[in-house]
Design a protein around this motif. Structure first.
Motif, short mmCIF file in Angstrom:
data_model
loop_
_atom_site.label_atom_id
_atom_site.label_comp_id
_atom_site.label_asym_id
_atom_site.label_seq_id
_atom_site.Cartn_x
_atom_site.Cartn_y
_atom_site.Cartn_z
N GLN A 71 -4.35 2.05 -0.48
CA GLN A 71 -4.43 1.59 -1.87
C GLN A 71 -3.10 1.00 -2.32
OE1 GLN A 71 -5.58 4.55 -4.78
NE2 GLN A 71 -6.13 3.00 -6.27
N TYR A 90 -2.90 1.62 -8.14
CA TYR A 90 -3.03 3.06 -8.39
C TYR A 90 -2.40 3.43 -9.73
CZ TYR A 90 -2.45 8.12 -7.89
OH TYR A 90 -2.47 9.47 -8.10
N SER A 116 0.85 -1.19 0.00
CA SER A 116 0.00 0.00 0.00
C SER A 116 0.89 1.24 0.00
CB SER A 116 -0.88 0.01 1.24
OG SER A 116 -0.09 0.19 2.41
N PRO A 148 -3.86 9.01 -4.29
CA PRO A 148 -4.08 7.67 -3.73
C PRO A 148 -4.45 7.71 -2.25
CG PRO A 148 -1.74 8.14 -3.86
CD PRO A 148 -2.43 9.30 -4.52
#
Length: 301
Positions: free
Chosen positions: A141, A146, A97, A137
């Motif tokens: 995420q 992304y 992430s 973002p």
């Protein structure tokens, strides 16, 4: 599966009056990568020129041409034979992430400085920053998700329209017009990813026709981007087509933006302040009877 492609790129300049002391930088020799290898290359210049080959700061192959005698025409022909492996569609072993990814932001900024900060054609203007905050973002995420989303989003939001911009346009002009060409799509996507902290660079080369992946407009060259994706390394994406780069994306050079990779750039002395340029590009799979794509009199963009 491995394919071979033959490429002939011919650029011709016509000058109304004789010119002399012409000095040019040529970036037309394909650059090797994990999936691409140059099997053969020949550069012919008329009138004959003194030629020196070197690598620039980004590892691209450059030929420096010098012609001192007066001339009214200049023709540069590059013949290339390359092999390109099929690019496997493999998901990254890790897909962190943004919260995880940005922990190493300070170190990454030092290692990939050129591809994280503003450049000539990708200034971090207020217009670009406003667009970024519309699509920034979320902390949870995944980075790879992304990147794919931004590439597809740029393709959906902006129109491909030759003439809306020119070879000197930066991201602000494509934002003002809402349209552009492959060069502009690449610059815009690079800017959004750099603002998110993801290293992104400009890739210049050719797109060999296959299915829906065909050269758009009359551009002799094609542009896409390469992104440092966690777990995969530098990975190609084509914002003009909204997809990941394929084995038909034939790479010549990479840089911060177009300013680092023009196919041919130079200066000369003489009374001719203007000139006419024509470009012919032929691409064929090795063994085919004829070219897969021909763009006569195209603009090098």
């Amino acid at each position: 599966m491995t394919m071979r492609f033959r490429i002939r790129h011919v650029t011709k300049y016509d000058y109304p009056e004789p010119v002399y002391e012409s000095h040019n930088e040529v970036r037309l020799k394909p650059r090797d990568s994990t999936h691409q290898r140059t099997i053969g290359f020949r550069l012919d210049v008329n009138p004959p020129a003194a030629i020196a080959e070197y690598h620039d700061a980004f590892g691209n192959i450059v030929h420096a041409l010098s012609i001192h005698k007066p001339h009214r025409e200049l023709t540069v022909m590059a013949d290339s034979l390359i092999e390109h492996d099929e690019i496997p569609d493999i998901a990254p072993p890790r897909n962190p992430s943004f919260a995880e990814f940005l922990i190493d932001d300070e170190l990454r900024a030092q290692e990939e400085y050129d591809f994280l900060y503003p450049s000539r054609y990708v200034p971090f203007s207020d217009q670009l920053k406003r667009l970024f905050w519309m699509q920034h973002p979320k902390p949870d995420q995944p980075v790879a998700d992304y990147v794919a989303r931004i590439v597809a989003w740029v393709r959906d939001q902006f129109a491909y329209e030759p003439g809306a911009t020119n070879v000197h346009s930066d991201v602000n002009q494509v934002l003002a017009t809402g349209a552009g060409v492959c060069q502009d799509f690449a610059h815009l996507t690079i800017g959004l990813l750099r603002l998110a902290g993801v290293p992104a660079r400009y890739a210049s080369g050719y797109l060999a026709p296959r299915g829906r992946l065909r050269p758009v407009g009359s551009q002799a060259s094609h542009a896409w981007i390469e992104v440092m994706v966690p777990g995969r390394g530098w990975t190609g994406f084509d914002p003009t087509h909204g997809c990941i780069a394929t084995d038909h994306h034939l790479r010549i050079a990479v840089g911060r933006d177009y300013g680092d990779v023009p196919p041919l750039h130079g200066v000369y002395r003489g009374a001719s302040s203007v000139h006419r340029m024509g470009v012919t590009l032929d691409i064929s799979e090795d063994g085919d009877p004829g070219p897969a794509s021909t763009d006569s009199g195209a603009n090098q963009q």
